[in-house]
Design a protein around this motif. Sequence first.
Motif, PDB file in Angstrom:
ATOM      1  N   VAL A 142      -4.619  34.646 -49.459  1.00 41.14           N
ATOM      2  CA  VAL A 142      -3.175  34.487 -49.615  1.00 41.14           C
ATOM      3  C   VAL A 142      -2.934  33.206 -50.395  1.00 41.14           C
ATOM      4  O   VAL A 142      -3.503  32.160 -50.071  1.00 41.14           O
ATOM      5  N   HIS A 143      -2.114  33.287 -51.426  1.00 32.91           N
ATOM      6  CA  HIS A 143      -1.751  32.114 -52.227  1.00 32.91           C
ATOM      7  C   HIS A 143      -0.350  31.687 -51.794  1.00 32.91           C
ATOM      8  O   HIS A 143       0.609  32.434 -51.957  1.00 32.91           O
ATOM      9  N   ALA A 144      -0.244  30.485 -51.220  1.00 38.20           N
ATOM     10  CA  ALA A 144       1.028  29.985 -50.693  1.00 38.20           C
ATOM     11  C   ALA A 144       1.545  28.826 -51.526  1.00 38.20           C
ATOM     12  O   ALA A 144       0.777  28.029 -52.038  1.00 38.20           O
ATOM     13  N   PHE A 145       2.875  28.741 -51.647  1.00 39.44           N
ATOM     14  CA  PHE A 145       3.556  27.657 -52.352  1.00 39.44           C
ATOM     15  C   PHE A 145       3.283  27.648 -53.852  1.00 39.44           C
ATOM     16  O   PHE A 145       3.469  26.632 -54.511  1.00 39.44           O
ATOM     17  N   GLY A 146       2.861  28.744 -54.376  1.00 40.01           N
ATOM     18  CA  GLY A 146       2.635  28.821 -55.811  1.00 40.01           C
ATOM     19  C   GLY A 146       1.878  30.097 -56.101  1.00 40.01           C
ATOM     20  O   GLY A 146       1.012  30.506 -55.326  1.00 40.01           O
ATOM     21  N   TRP A 147       2.212  30.744 -57.188  1.00 43.27           N
ATOM     22  CA  TRP A 147       1.494  31.962 -57.535  1.00 43.27           C
ATOM     23  C   TRP A 147       1.635  32.211 -59.020  1.00 43.27           C
ATOM     24  O   TRP A 147       2.486  31.644 -59.695  1.00 43.27           O
ATOM     25  N   SER A 148       0.754  33.037 -59.514  1.00 46.00           N
ATOM     26  CA  SER A 148       0.778  33.380 -60.932  1.00 46.00           C
ATOM     27  C   SER A 148       0.649  34.888 -61.084  1.00 46.00           C
ATOM     28  O   SER A 148      -0.095  35.542 -60.355  1.00 46.00           O
ATOM     29  N   SER A 149       1.369  35.431 -62.048  1.00 46.71           N
ATOM     30  CA  SER A 149       1.262  36.866 -62.331  1.00 46.71           C
ATOM     31  C   SER A 149      -0.114  37.229 -62.855  1.00 46.71           C
ATOM     32  O   SER A 149      -0.470  38.396 -62.930  1.00 46.71           O
ATOM     33  N   GLU A 150      -0.918  36.212 -63.208  1.00 43.99           N
ATOM     34  CA  GLU A 150      -2.279  36.465 -63.678  1.00 43.99           C
ATOM     35  C   GLU A 150      -3.229  36.798 -62.532  1.00 43.99           C
ATOM     36  O   GLU A 150      -4.372  37.162 -62.770  1.00 43.99           O
ATOM     37  N   ALA A 151      -2.769  36.638 -61.287  1.00 48.69           N
ATOM     38  CA  ALA A 151      -3.628  36.934 -60.144  1.00 48.69           C
ATOM     39  C   ALA A 151      -2.927  37.894 -59.191  1.00 48.69           C
ATOM     40  O   ALA A 151      -2.635  37.557 -58.050  1.00 48.69           O
ATOM     41  N   THR A 191       4.359  27.367 -61.400  1.00 47.57           N
ATOM     42  CA  THR A 191       5.643  27.043 -60.784  1.00 47.57           C
ATOM     43  C   THR A 191       6.503  26.201 -61.722  1.00 47.57           C
ATOM     44  O   THR A 191       7.720  26.367 -61.773  1.00 47.57           O
ATOM     45  N   THR A 192       5.874  25.277 -62.438  1.00 44.74           N
ATOM     46  CA  THR A 192       6.621  24.450 -63.396  1.00 44.74           C
ATOM     47  C   THR A 192       7.270  25.323 -64.457  1.00 44.74           C
ATOM     48  O   THR A 192       8.451  25.162 -64.791  1.00 44.74           O
ATOM     49  N   ALA A 193       6.492  26.267 -65.004  1.00 40.54           N
ATOM     50  CA  ALA A 193       7.019  27.150 -66.050  1.00 40.54           C
ATOM     51  C   ALA A 193       8.175  27.992 -65.530  1.00 40.54           C
ATOM     52  O   ALA A 193       9.192  28.172 -66.219  1.00 40.54           O
ATOM     53  N   ASP A 194       8.059  28.513 -64.306  1.00 39.53           N
ATOM     54  CA  ASP A 194       9.117  29.355 -63.746  1.00 39.53           C
ATOM     55  C   ASP A 194      10.387  28.551 -63.474  1.00 39.53           C
ATOM     56  O   ASP A 194      11.507  29.026 -63.724  1.00 39.53           O
ATOM     57  N   ARG A 195      10.232  27.329 -62.942  1.00 40.71           N
ATOM     58  CA  ARG A 195      11.404  26.500 -62.657  1.00 40.71           C
ATOM     59  C   ARG A 195      12.126  26.128 -63.957  1.00 40.71           C
ATOM     60  O   ARG A 195      13.357  26.135 -64.012  1.00 40.71           O
ATOM     61  N   LEU A 196      11.358  25.807 -64.978  1.00 42.09           N
ATOM     62  CA  LEU A 196      11.953  25.475 -66.270  1.00 42.09           C
ATOM     63  C   LEU A 196      12.653  26.691 -66.870  1.00 42.09           C
ATOM     64  O   LEU A 196      13.766  26.579 -67.409  1.00 42.09           O
ATOM     65  N   GLU A 236      20.390   9.126 -73.171  1.00 42.46           N
ATOM     66  CA  GLU A 236      21.720   9.727 -72.996  1.00 42.46           C
ATOM     67  C   GLU A 236      21.774  10.781 -71.892  1.00 42.46           C
ATOM     68  O   GLU A 236      22.860  11.216 -71.495  1.00 42.46           O
ATOM     69  N   VAL A 237      20.632  11.222 -71.378  1.00 41.00           N
ATOM     70  CA  VAL A 237      20.620  12.245 -70.324  1.00 41.00           C
ATOM     71  C   VAL A 237      21.322  11.705 -69.075  1.00 41.00           C
ATOM     72  O   VAL A 237      21.013  10.623 -68.572  1.00 41.00           O
ATOM     73  N   GLU A 238      22.245  12.502 -68.552  1.00 38.87           N
ATOM     74  CA  GLU A 238      23.072  12.071 -67.413  1.00 38.87           C
ATOM     75  C   GLU A 238      22.455  12.423 -66.062  1.00 38.87           C
ATOM     76  O   GLU A 238      22.744  11.770 -65.056  1.00 38.87           O
ATOM     77  N   ALA A 239      21.651  13.486 -66.028  1.00 41.79           N
ATOM     78  CA  ALA A 239      21.060  13.919 -64.761  1.00 41.79           C
ATOM     79  C   ALA A 239      19.774  14.676 -65.036  1.00 41.79           C
ATOM     80  O   ALA A 239      19.659  15.383 -66.038  1.00 41.79           O
ATOM     81  N   TRP A 240      18.821  14.533 -64.099  1.00 42.07           N
ATOM     82  CA  TRP A 240      17.507  15.176 -64.240  1.00 42.07           C
ATOM     83  C   TRP A 240      17.214  16.085 -63.062  1.00 42.07           C
ATOM     84  O   TRP A 240      17.433  15.702 -61.902  1.00 42.07           O
ATOM     85  N   PHE A 241      16.728  17.278 -63.374  1.00 40.89           N
ATOM     86  CA  PHE A 241      16.153  18.168 -62.357  1.00 40.89           C
ATOM     87  C   PHE A 241      14.659  17.913 -62.352  1.00 40.89           C
ATOM     88  O   PHE A 241      13.967  18.174 -63.333  1.00 40.89           O
ATOM     89  N   CYS A 242      14.166  17.375 -61.255  1.00 36.43           N
ATOM     90  CA  CYS A 242      12.733  17.097 -61.103  1.00 36.43           C
ATOM     91  C   CYS A 242      12.112  18.215 -60.284  1.00 36.43           C
ATOM     92  O   CYS A 242      12.601  18.529 -59.189  1.00 36.43           O
ATOM     93  N   GLY A 243      11.028  18.792 -60.789  1.00 39.13           N
ATOM     94  CA  GLY A 243      10.442  19.962 -60.150  1.00 39.13           C
ATOM     95  C   GLY A 243       9.644  19.666 -58.903  1.00 39.13           C
ATOM     96  O   GLY A 243       8.834  20.499 -58.478  1.00 39.13           O
ATOM     97  N   ASP A 244       9.866  18.501 -58.289  1.00 37.90           N
ATOM     98  CA  ASP A 244       9.151  18.135 -57.069  1.00 37.90           C
ATOM     99  C   ASP A 244       9.787  16.848 -56.536  1.00 37.90           C
ATOM    100  O   ASP A 244      10.158  15.964 -57.317  1.00 37.90           O
ATOM    101  N   ASP A 245       9.919  16.727 -55.221  1.00 34.79           N
ATOM    102  CA  ASP A 245      10.576  15.558 -54.635  1.00 34.79           C
ATOM    103  C   ASP A 245       9.838  14.255 -54.924  1.00 34.79           C
ATOM    104  O   ASP A 245      10.457  13.228 -55.211  1.00 34.79           O
ATOM    105  N   VAL A 246       8.501  14.271 -54.799  1.00 35.26           N
ATOM    106  CA  VAL A 246       7.773  13.012 -54.967  1.00 35.26           C
ATOM    107  C   VAL A 246       7.846  12.540 -56.416  1.00 35.26           C
ATOM    108  O   VAL A 246       7.919  11.340 -56.695  1.00 35.26           O
ATOM    109  N   ILE A 247       7.894  13.479 -57.369  1.00 37.37           N
ATOM    110  CA  ILE A 247       8.125  13.116 -58.767  1.00 37.37           C
ATOM    111  C   ILE A 247       9.526  12.521 -58.916  1.00 37.37           C
ATOM    112  O   ILE A 247       9.728  11.516 -59.610  1.00 37.37           O
ATOM    113  N   ALA A 248      10.510  13.127 -58.254  1.00 38.23           N
ATOM    114  CA  ALA A 248      11.885  12.639 -58.319  1.00 38.23           C
ATOM    115  C   ALA A 248      12.001  11.223 -57.768  1.00 38.23           C
ATOM    116  O   ALA A 248      12.723  10.380 -58.329  1.00 38.23           O
TER     117      ALA A 248
END
Length: 332
Positions: A142-151, A191-196, A236-248
Amino acid sequence: MPITLQDVALRAGVSKSAVSRTFTPGASVSAKTRAKVEAAAKELGYMPNVLASSLTTGRTALIGLISNNFTNPYFLEIFDLFTRALQKAELRPLLINLSAEEDASRSLSMLRQYNVDGVIVASSTLPPDFAKVFHDAGIPVVHAFGWSSEAPQTGRVSIDNTEAGHLAAVTLIERGYRQVGFLGGPQNAATTADRLRGFQTELLTHGLAPEVEFATAYSYEAGRVAMTRALDSVPEVEAWFCGDDVIAIGAMDAATALGRSIPSDIGFIGLNDMNMAGWDRIALTTIRQPAQQIVATSVDLIRQGIADPATEPQMVLLPCTLIDRKTLRAKP
């Protein structure tokens, strides 16, 4: 001297095989015999040797819990949930750190040495061939917290990461932001690609396009470095969506160090809702993954796969929700 199976058999007045069957899950034994054996075992203080019984049953109840995200505090929370859930299900977690591992076949050899009954891959950055190699070897995966259509051969439990990106875009637009950015994790993570993708698609419907940056890892330092670079190249960017809390959190500290006030000068929204995100000093607005539900579903699927290896792998996508704190400005 340690109490043996023979000692229990003599005290209960039954055969050794009857004692063995009593302590073997699923084995046939009468209620009367079971009561005698359990009473004798309690009197003598006998505990069955699970390693010895595995030689008879062919099952170790060991589950390989593997990841390469050990520097991310969120995954320490995940491992806590997984170990508790597996132990409650009478399974034994075998925690494997693959941070420096690039060869899936070598990882398979290591897991086979322990004769694991199943594998849970708890990572969004391990290449999909890891899960595939384990599956092809006949091990339930079982792949949890992330998956790819390649698998597609493996069970998968996750949020809908495209929907998470959509939710982040909607939230920023509702708050009046027009110049926005995406700071993702490693660019090769599915997951990064899907969120973007979800983020860009929703913004496009409003005639907007985000600035895009990637951190080299799901870590505080990688987020801080990436945001320092971004604030220099696209201030000039006013707000950022960070794909992970610790990165944020790393990104927020970079912005503060450069004199930006949060949220009046710049806004941030994360993803995961790790415990640290709710600390008063951080108070990060974020998108919550239902971690406990993902873990519980993953354990259920691995149990099904062990009980019936012919079970078709399932994909379970769970909803994500916005947790509004203090790092975005209020709706206009």
